[in-house]
Design a protein around this motif. Structure first.
Motif, PDB file in Angstrom:
ATOM      1  N   ALA A  65       0.843  -1.205   0.000  1.00 39.17           N
ATOM      2  CA  ALA A  65       0.000   0.000   0.000  1.00 39.17           C
ATOM      3  C   ALA A  65       0.873   1.248   0.000  1.00 39.17           C
ATOM      4  O   ALA A  65       0.621   2.193  -0.753  1.00 39.17           O
ATOM      5  N   MET A  66       1.916   1.219   0.811  1.00 36.11           N
ATOM      6  CA  MET A  66       2.818   2.372   0.888  1.00 36.11           C
ATOM      7  C   MET A  66       3.442   2.657  -0.475  1.00 36.11           C
ATOM      8  O   MET A  66       3.677   3.803  -0.831  1.00 36.11           O
ATOM      9  N   LEU A  67       3.700   1.576  -1.252  1.00 34.69           N
ATOM     10  CA  LEU A  67       4.369   1.713  -2.553  1.00 34.69           C
ATOM     11  C   LEU A  67       3.361   1.764  -3.704  1.00 34.69           C
ATOM     12  O   LEU A  67       3.750   1.669  -4.872  1.00 34.69           O
ATOM     13  N   ASP A  68       2.057   1.886  -3.377  1.00 35.50           N
ATOM     14  CA  ASP A  68       1.010   1.916  -4.404  1.00 35.50           C
ATOM     15  C   ASP A  68       0.980   0.650  -5.238  1.00 35.50           C
ATOM     16  O   ASP A  68       0.708   0.691  -6.451  1.00 35.50           O
ATOM     17  N   LYS A  69       1.233  -0.481  -4.616  1.00 32.13           N
ATOM     18  CA  LYS A  69       1.131  -1.775  -5.310  1.00 32.13           C
ATOM     19  C   LYS A  69      -0.196  -2.421  -4.935  1.00 32.13           C
ATOM     20  O   LYS A  69      -0.750  -2.126  -3.874  1.00 32.13           O
ATOM     21  N   PRO A  70      -0.703  -3.316  -5.793  1.00 33.60           N
ATOM     22  CA  PRO A  70      -1.987  -3.961  -5.487  1.00 33.60           C
ATOM     23  C   PRO A  70      -1.900  -4.827  -4.233  1.00 33.60           C
ATOM     24  O   PRO A  70      -0.844  -5.357  -3.895  1.00 33.60           O
ATOM     25  N   GLU A  71      -3.049  -4.951  -3.555  1.00 36.13           N
ATOM     26  CA  GLU A  71      -3.136  -5.795  -2.373  1.00 36.13           C
ATOM     27  C   GLU A  71      -3.157  -7.256  -2.800  1.00 36.13           C
ATOM     28  O   GLU A  71      -3.823  -7.623  -3.758  1.00 36.13           O
ATOM     29  N   PHE A  72      -2.410  -8.077  -2.084  1.00 32.97           N
ATOM     30  CA  PHE A  72      -2.375  -9.525  -2.326  1.00 32.97           C
ATOM     31  C   PHE A  72      -3.483 -10.156  -1.491  1.00 32.97           C
ATOM     32  O   PHE A  72      -3.665  -9.800  -0.326  1.00 32.97           O
ATOM     33  N   ASP A  73      -4.233 -11.101  -2.080  1.00 34.76           N
ATOM     34  CA  ASP A  73      -5.301 -11.783  -1.347  1.00 34.76           C
ATOM     35  C   ASP A  73      -4.686 -12.883  -0.478  1.00 34.76           C
ATOM     36  O   ASP A  73      -4.217 -13.903  -0.993  1.00 34.76           O
ATOM     37  N   CYS A  74      -4.705 -12.672   0.823  1.00 36.48           N
ATOM     38  CA  CYS A  74      -4.030 -13.604   1.746  1.00 36.48           C
ATOM     39  C   CYS A  74      -4.709 -14.976   1.790  1.00 36.48           C
ATOM     40  O   CYS A  74      -4.123 -15.935   2.297  1.00 36.48           O
ATOM     41  N   ALA A  75      -5.916 -15.075   1.246  1.00 38.39           N
ATOM     42  CA  ALA A  75      -6.554 -16.385   1.145  1.00 38.39           C
ATOM     43  C   ALA A  75      -5.814 -17.261   0.134  1.00 38.39           C
ATOM     44  O   ALA A  75      -5.972 -18.483   0.122  1.00 38.39           O
ATOM     45  N   ASN A  76      -5.005 -16.625  -0.716  1.00 37.44           N
ATOM     46  CA  ASN A  76      -4.262 -17.368  -1.747  1.00 37.44           C
ATOM     47  C   ASN A  76      -2.867 -17.794  -1.301  1.00 37.44           C
ATOM     48  O   ASN A  76      -2.078 -18.270  -2.115  1.00 37.44           O
ATOM     49  N   LEU A  77      -2.546 -17.608  -0.018  1.00 39.08           N
ATOM     50  CA  LEU A  77      -1.195 -17.965   0.436  1.00 39.08           C
ATOM     51  C   LEU A  77      -0.915 -19.441   0.165  1.00 39.08           C
ATOM     52  O   LEU A  77       0.139 -19.803  -0.337  1.00 39.08           O
ATOM     53  N   GLY A  78      -1.898 -20.279   0.523  1.00 36.76           N
ATOM     54  CA  GLY A  78      -1.874 -21.727   0.266  1.00 36.76           C
ATOM     55  C   GLY A  78      -0.515 -22.341   0.019  1.00 36.76           C
ATOM     56  O   GLY A  78       0.344 -22.323   0.891  1.00 36.76           O
ATOM     57  N   ASP A  79      -0.325 -22.867  -1.174  1.00 37.03           N
ATOM     58  CA  ASP A  79       0.927 -23.539  -1.525  1.00 37.03           C
ATOM     59  C   ASP A  79       1.906 -22.591  -2.208  1.00 37.03           C
ATOM     60  O   ASP A  79       2.918 -23.014  -2.753  1.00 37.03           O
ATOM     61  N   PHE A  80       1.612 -21.321  -2.158  1.00 39.26           N
ATOM     62  CA  PHE A  80       2.420 -20.319  -2.848  1.00 39.26           C
ATOM     63  C   PHE A  80       3.856 -20.331  -2.338  1.00 39.26           C
ATOM     64  O   PHE A  80       4.800 -20.078  -3.084  1.00 39.26           O
ATOM     65  N   TYR A  81       4.026 -20.619  -1.064  1.00 43.62           N
ATOM     66  CA  TYR A  81       5.360 -20.557  -0.458  1.00 43.62           C
ATOM     67  C   TYR A  81       5.856 -21.918   0.012  1.00 43.62           C
ATOM     68  O   TYR A  81       6.365 -22.081   1.102  1.00 43.62           O
ATOM     69  N   ASP A  82       5.673 -22.907  -0.856  1.00 43.65           N
ATOM     70  CA  ASP A  82       6.203 -24.244  -0.622  1.00 43.65           C
ATOM     71  C   ASP A  82       7.710 -24.196  -0.862  1.00 43.65           C
ATOM     72  O   ASP A  82       8.166 -23.702  -1.889  1.00 43.65           O
ATOM     73  N   CYS A  83       8.483 -24.661   0.117  1.00 46.90           N
ATOM     74  CA  CYS A  83       9.943 -24.595  -0.038  1.00 46.90           C
ATOM     75  C   CYS A  83      10.490 -25.797  -0.795  1.00 46.90           C
ATOM     76  O   CYS A  83      11.695 -25.869  -1.050  1.00 46.90           O
ATOM     77  N   GLY A  84       9.632 -26.752  -1.125  1.00 56.50           N
ATOM     78  CA  GLY A  84      10.137 -27.931  -1.810  1.00 56.50           C
ATOM     79  C   GLY A  84      10.826 -28.887  -0.851  1.00 56.50           C
ATOM     80  O   GLY A  84      11.522 -29.809  -1.277  1.00 56.50           O
ATOM     81  N   CYS A  85      10.629 -28.674   0.448  1.00 55.90           N
ATOM     82  CA  CYS A  85      11.305 -29.527   1.428  1.00 55.90           C
ATOM     83  C   CYS A  85      10.334 -30.385   2.221  1.00 55.90           C
ATOM     84  O   CYS A  85      10.608 -30.724   3.373  1.00 55.90           O
ATOM     85  N   ASN A  86       9.199 -30.731   1.646  1.00 58.39           N
ATOM     86  CA  ASN A  86       8.275 -31.643   2.323  1.00 58.39           C
ATOM     87  C   ASN A  86       8.959 -32.971   2.585  1.00 58.39           C
ATOM     88  O   ASN A  86       9.687 -33.480   1.740  1.00 58.39           O
ATOM     89  N   GLY A  87       8.701 -33.518   3.768  1.00 60.11           N
ATOM     90  CA  GLY A  87       9.337 -34.778   4.122  1.00 60.11           C
ATOM     91  C   GLY A  87      10.647 -34.553   4.836  1.00 60.11           C
ATOM     92  O   GLY A  87      11.172 -35.450   5.492  1.00 60.11           O
ATOM     93  N   ASP A  88      11.157 -33.347   4.748  1.00 65.05           N
ATOM     94  CA  ASP A  88      12.394 -32.977   5.444  1.00 65.05           C
ATOM     95  C   ASP A  88      11.985 -32.478   6.827  1.00 65.05           C
ATOM     96  O   ASP A  88      11.920 -31.298   7.093  1.00 65.05           O
ATOM     97  N   GLU A  89      11.681 -33.428   7.716  1.00 63.51           N
ATOM     98  CA  GLU A  89      11.082 -33.067   8.999  1.00 63.51           C
ATOM     99  C   GLU A  89      12.028 -32.283   9.900  1.00 63.51           C
ATOM    100  O   GLU A  89      11.604 -31.641  10.850  1.00 63.51           O
ATOM    101  N   GLU A  90      13.322 -32.350   9.606  1.00 59.89           N
ATOM    102  CA  GLU A  90      14.279 -31.657  10.456  1.00 59.89           C
ATOM    103  C   GLU A  90      14.508 -30.226  10.000  1.00 59.89           C
ATOM    104  O   GLU A  90      15.237 -29.485  10.633  1.00 59.89           O
ATOM    105  N   GLY A  91      13.895 -29.825   8.873  1.00 56.84           N
ATOM    106  CA  GLY A  91      14.197 -28.515   8.297  1.00 56.84           C
ATOM    107  C   GLY A  91      13.649 -27.376   9.126  1.00 56.84           C
ATOM    108  O   GLY A  91      12.528 -27.421   9.616  1.00 56.84           O
ATOM    109  N   GLY A  92      14.430 -26.358   9.322  1.00 57.75           N
ATOM    110  CA  GLY A  92      14.007 -25.152  10.020  1.00 57.75           C
ATOM    111  C   GLY A  92      13.328 -25.493  11.331  1.00 57.75           C
ATOM    112  O   GLY A  92      13.748 -26.387  12.043  1.00 57.75           O
ATOM    113  N   GLU A  93      12.272 -24.767  11.633  1.00 57.25           N
ATOM    114  CA  GLU A  93      11.518 -25.043  12.850  1.00 57.25           C
ATOM    115  C   GLU A  93      10.340 -25.950  12.533  1.00 57.25           C
ATOM    116  O   GLU A  93       9.574 -26.296  13.406  1.00 57.25           O
ATOM    117  N   GLY A  94      10.136 -26.242  11.267  1.00 55.01           N
ATOM    118  CA  GLY A  94       8.958 -27.006  10.889  1.00 55.01           C
ATOM    119  C   GLY A  94       9.325 -28.331  10.324  1.00 55.01           C
ATOM    120  O   GLY A  94       8.536 -29.070   9.801  1.00 55.01           O
TER     121      GLY A  94
END
Ligand code: FAD
Length: 117
Positions: A88-117
């Protein structure tokens, strides 16, 4: 000047990708220690972000909207919200947070030791 803007935008895109991916991998039910780790991380991230103007803006957003760290949903929703504040500060369109879903998949599913998750 144009060069600086291009570099700042590239840094921003890479950082947002990483930032939202951290949230997507944050535990659904974090321990107190994990919550404190994320909270500290976000404040240090804001302080150390390598664009001084951006860091200063982001710290102002943070003081208005403190990090939500009680669950993955809360953290991911908060990060989406605060990114929208920057949009908003930069006059960019608002992102619909309902679409977060799989948008930020790190490709590390099954890697149970990764990060905090
Ligand atoms: P970006 O905003 O970089 O987003 C990348 C992609 O993320 C989008 O294409 C979209 O797919 C997705 N996305 C968009 N909104 C959301 C959302 N709300 N939640 C989840 N995903 C989303 N630039 C400045 O000029 N001045 C500043 O003060 C400034 N402050 C910044 C502070 C921080 C902490 C960061 C990380 C970046 C900052 N930037 C700033 C950079 C700016 O936010 C953008 O990254 C840059 O302008 C490039 O924008 P973009 O349109 O490519 O999309």
């Amino acid at each position: 000047k144009l060069g600086n803007e291009t570099v700042k935008a590239e840094l921003g895109r890479a950082t947002w990708k990483y930032f939202h991916t951290v949230m997507a991998r944050y535990p659904e039910t974090p321990t107190e220690d994990q919550q404190e780790a994320l909270r500290s991380y976000i404040y240090l991230f804001a302080r150390l972000y390598p664009c001084g103007e951006c860091a200063s803006h982001f710290q102002q957003h943070l003081s208005k909207y403190p990090p939500q760290v009680s669950s993955r949903n809360a953290a991911a929703g908060w990060a989406c919200f605060i990114h929208n504040e920057v949009n908003a500060m930069l006059d960019k369109p608002e992102f619909d947070c309902a679409n977060l879903g799989d948008f930020y998949d790190c490709g590390c599913n099954g890697d149970e030791e990764g990060g905090e998750g």
